[in-house]
Design a protein around this motif. Structure first.
Motif, mmCIF file in Angstrom:
data_model
loop_
_atom_site.group_PDB
_atom_site.id
_atom_site.type_symbol
_atom_site.label_atom_id
_atom_site.label_comp_id
_atom_site.label_asym_id
_atom_site.label_seq_id
_atom_site.Cartn_x
_atom_site.Cartn_y
_atom_site.Cartn_z
ATOM 1 N N PHE A 80 -1.056 -48.118 -80.184
ATOM 2 C CA PHE A 80 0.207 -48.857 -80.039
ATOM 3 C C PHE A 80 0.312 -49.599 -78.704
ATOM 4 C CE2 PHE A 80 1.747 -46.440 -83.666
ATOM 5 C CZ PHE A 80 2.581 -47.359 -84.280
ATOM 6 N N ARG A 81 -0.709 -49.479 -77.873
ATOM 7 C CA ARG A 81 -0.570 -50.008 -76.526
ATOM 8 C C ARG A 81 -0.235 -51.487 -76.461
ATOM 9 N NH1 ARG A 81 -4.914 -50.110 -71.920
ATOM 10 N NH2 ARG A 81 -6.217 -50.315 -73.749
ATOM 11 N N ARG A 133 3.225 -51.497 -89.094
ATOM 12 C CA ARG A 133 2.480 -52.396 -89.967
ATOM 13 C C ARG A 133 2.088 -51.697 -91.268
ATOM 14 N NH1 ARG A 133 -2.271 -55.666 -87.821
ATOM 15 N NH2 ARG A 133 -3.207 -53.673 -88.319
ATOM 16 N N LEU A 187 1.415 -53.289 -78.316
ATOM 17 C CA LEU A 187 2.827 -53.482 -78.627
ATOM 18 C C LEU A 187 3.703 -53.146 -77.425
ATOM 19 C CD1 LEU A 187 4.638 -53.836 -81.300
ATOM 20 C CD2 LEU A 187 4.999 -51.413 -81.017
ATOM 21 N N VAL A 231 3.926 -48.863 -93.481
ATOM 22 C CA VAL A 231 4.099 -47.440 -93.161
ATOM 23 C C VAL A 231 5.582 -47.192 -92.901
ATOM 24 C CG1 VAL A 231 3.496 -45.588 -91.546
ATOM 25 C CG2 VAL A 231 1.767 -47.241 -92.247
ATOM 26 N N CYS A 249 -2.748 -46.686 -88.952
ATOM 27 C CA CYS A 249 -2.295 -47.546 -90.056
ATOM 28 C C CYS A 249 -1.028 -48.317 -89.663
ATOM 29 C CB CYS A 249 -2.053 -46.694 -91.292
ATOM 30 S SG CYS A 249 -1.677 -47.617 -92.792
ATOM 31 N N ALA A 250 -0.107 -47.647 -88.981
ATOM 32 C CA ALA A 250 1.168 -48.269 -88.607
ATOM 33 C C ALA A 250 1.051 -49.175 -87.387
ATOM 34 C CB ALA A 250 2.207 -47.181 -88.332
ATOM 35 N N SER A 251 0.013 -48.999 -86.617
ATOM 36 C CA SER A 251 -0.097 -49.643 -85.294
ATOM 37 C C SER A 251 -0.710 -51.031 -85.374
ATOM 38 C CB SER A 251 -0.979 -48.785 -84.395
ATOM 39 O OG SER A 251 -2.342 -49.034 -84.709
ATOM 40 N N PRO A 252 -0.682 -51.766 -84.249
ATOM 41 C CA PRO A 252 -1.354 -53.065 -84.226
ATOM 42 C C PRO A 252 -2.889 -52.966 -84.140
ATOM 43 C CG PRO A 252 0.354 -52.890 -82.511
ATOM 44 C CD PRO A 252 0.102 -51.514 -83.023
ATOM 45 N N ALA A 253 -3.452 -51.772 -84.045
ATOM 46 C CA ALA A 253 -4.917 -51.634 -83.959
ATOM 47 C C ALA A 253 -5.566 -52.176 -85.230
ATOM 48 C CB ALA A 253 -5.307 -50.171 -83.754
ATOM 49 N N THR A 254 -6.801 -52.689 -85.096
ATOM 50 C CA THR A 254 -7.478 -53.325 -86.228
ATOM 51 C C THR A 254 -7.877 -52.304 -87.300
ATOM 52 O OG1 THR A 254 -8.289 -55.041 -84.748
ATOM 53 C CG2 THR A 254 -9.403 -54.832 -86.868
#
Lengths: 258, 258
Positions: A252-253, B235, A255, B238, A133-138
């Motif tokens: 998070f990679r 994102r 990023l 969070v 949820c926090a990461s740049p992943a879709t």
């Protein structure tokens, strides 16, 4: 009738509901400010109790509908008459989408998805939801079959992010991965003995990273669907990382690469 | 006498010992192939029991010394007569070093250290040990004061890596960070409201990344020692990541950057 826009919108909404039960889990969920409550279900047979008053007050303050049922109806809703303690609650998972709906609107591009194959530990699942949820992943791809049930433990470990995390739901991971592949996605299995190592992988296009069970790894059927295999290099002879840590490193990679 | 090479070598060795107690924790530790056992301590008052036979056999197979004590002596060793169940065990933490010894031999250069300030959850601590051990980071800095006690829960969550992970021990984080600073290290505090974000940080030289308590973050005293502050961008609103996930992202960053 079954294809009318109203019916489909209603179906989408109900697919986003998560029903939990039990007095303590319902109270704890209501104390989490991230929770969206749709309906509170109570058994008419409940004797008065302070915890019920507290739950009803909190649910009403959140704008939830409060419904009373006979005991048999309530057990149909909770699906667990032994442990529901006369209470169930429908929560709204705002970021959840069925994979068919998701793919109908999907535009291929630079996407990172994390997919789970039989991740059975609720704490690991909750942590993965929080990180993705926090990461740049879709989004996270989460099959109904094989993974930990979405319950109070998962909600807690997700630190409330379960209610907003972008999650694609499917019945089995196999059918979902196959559908994504027809849209051009590359399926990458995380495997301890993979030849390609994270720092050498080219990660262009739509990529789905599959993480397997904490002990057994990816199941053979899913493994055969993988287009590539990938490992995270480890020092000091460490054999594996915690699955939530692995998911977070992948999510998070992009990023960290900048 | 206290400065003789024999005395210092002996002191270094004993500083690396971890004493655990209780029958189930000792048996589980012995079933972990990574464990190095130095001594098994038993109370002479123990009544015969199959689990004790199993523990003794496993300890002997690992080359451990088996010693018998009276009950009072054993409680001195276990430091917990109520829960030791007549058994204690000294395990060797091969990668542990006191910070004074570490700094005596330290050559500044490109180093990433992860330091923990009051990380009290044993599962988080175990996961951090596992991730740092596997990662390109130089070592984990772990104060005796404030963090979770090294016990069976930590051993389990570390997946046995506690016995080989490079860990720098100190009494308090303050004194250790001050000593590192005199060697030119830059102390970086992870903080949710930091201005510098992970993807923009220049990370040359010796850098110590301090992670704070799961709820309260870094303590004010340690925070004042930090030369820089750093955040991981998030994102979907969070608020924070699990502390073990944060530690893993920092520890593996140099790998992901390549």
């Amino acid at each position: 009738m079954q294809d009318s826009p109203e019916y489909l919108a209603r179906k989408k909404f109900f697919n986003r509901l998560l029903t939990i039960y039990g007095r303590k889990p319902c109270l704890e969920a209501l104390q989490d400010k991230h929770v969206q409550v749709y309906r509170l279900h109570l058994s008419e047979s409940n004797k008065p109790a302070p915890i019920l008053d507290e739950i009803i007050a909190l649910a009403k303050a959140r704008g939830a509908e409060v419904l009373y049922h006979d005991k048999r109806q309530l057990s149909h809703i909770s699906k667990n008459s032994k442990q529901d303690q006369g209470i169930a609650m429908d929560l709204v998972l705002a970021g959840f989408t069925e994979h068919e709906d998701y793919l109908a609107d999907f535009t291929p591009g630079e996407h990172t998805f994390i997919a789970l194959d039989s991740v059975t530990n609720p704490q690991n699942l909750g942590m993965i939801i929080r990180s993705v949820c926090a990461s740049p992943a879709t989004a996270l791809i989460l099959p109904r079959k094989g993974c930990a049930k979405l319950d109070a433990l998962v909600i807690k470990a997700s630190a409330g992010t379960l209610f907003k995390a972008p999650v694609i739901r499917c019945d089995t991971l196999m059918s979902c991965l196959q559908a994504f592949k027809t849209k051009g996605a590359c399926v990458v299995g995380l495997a301890l003995d993979a030849k390609t190592s994270l720092e050498n992988e080219s990660s262009a296009g739509t990529r789905i990273y599959v993480l397997g069970n904490e002990t057994d790894g990816i199941s053979p059927d899913v493994s055969r669907l993988c287009d590539e295999q990938l490992k995270i290099p480890m020092r000091n002879g460490v054999e594996s990382l915690n699955v939530a840590v692995t998911a977070s490193l992948i999510a998070f990679r992009s990023l960290l690469r900048q």
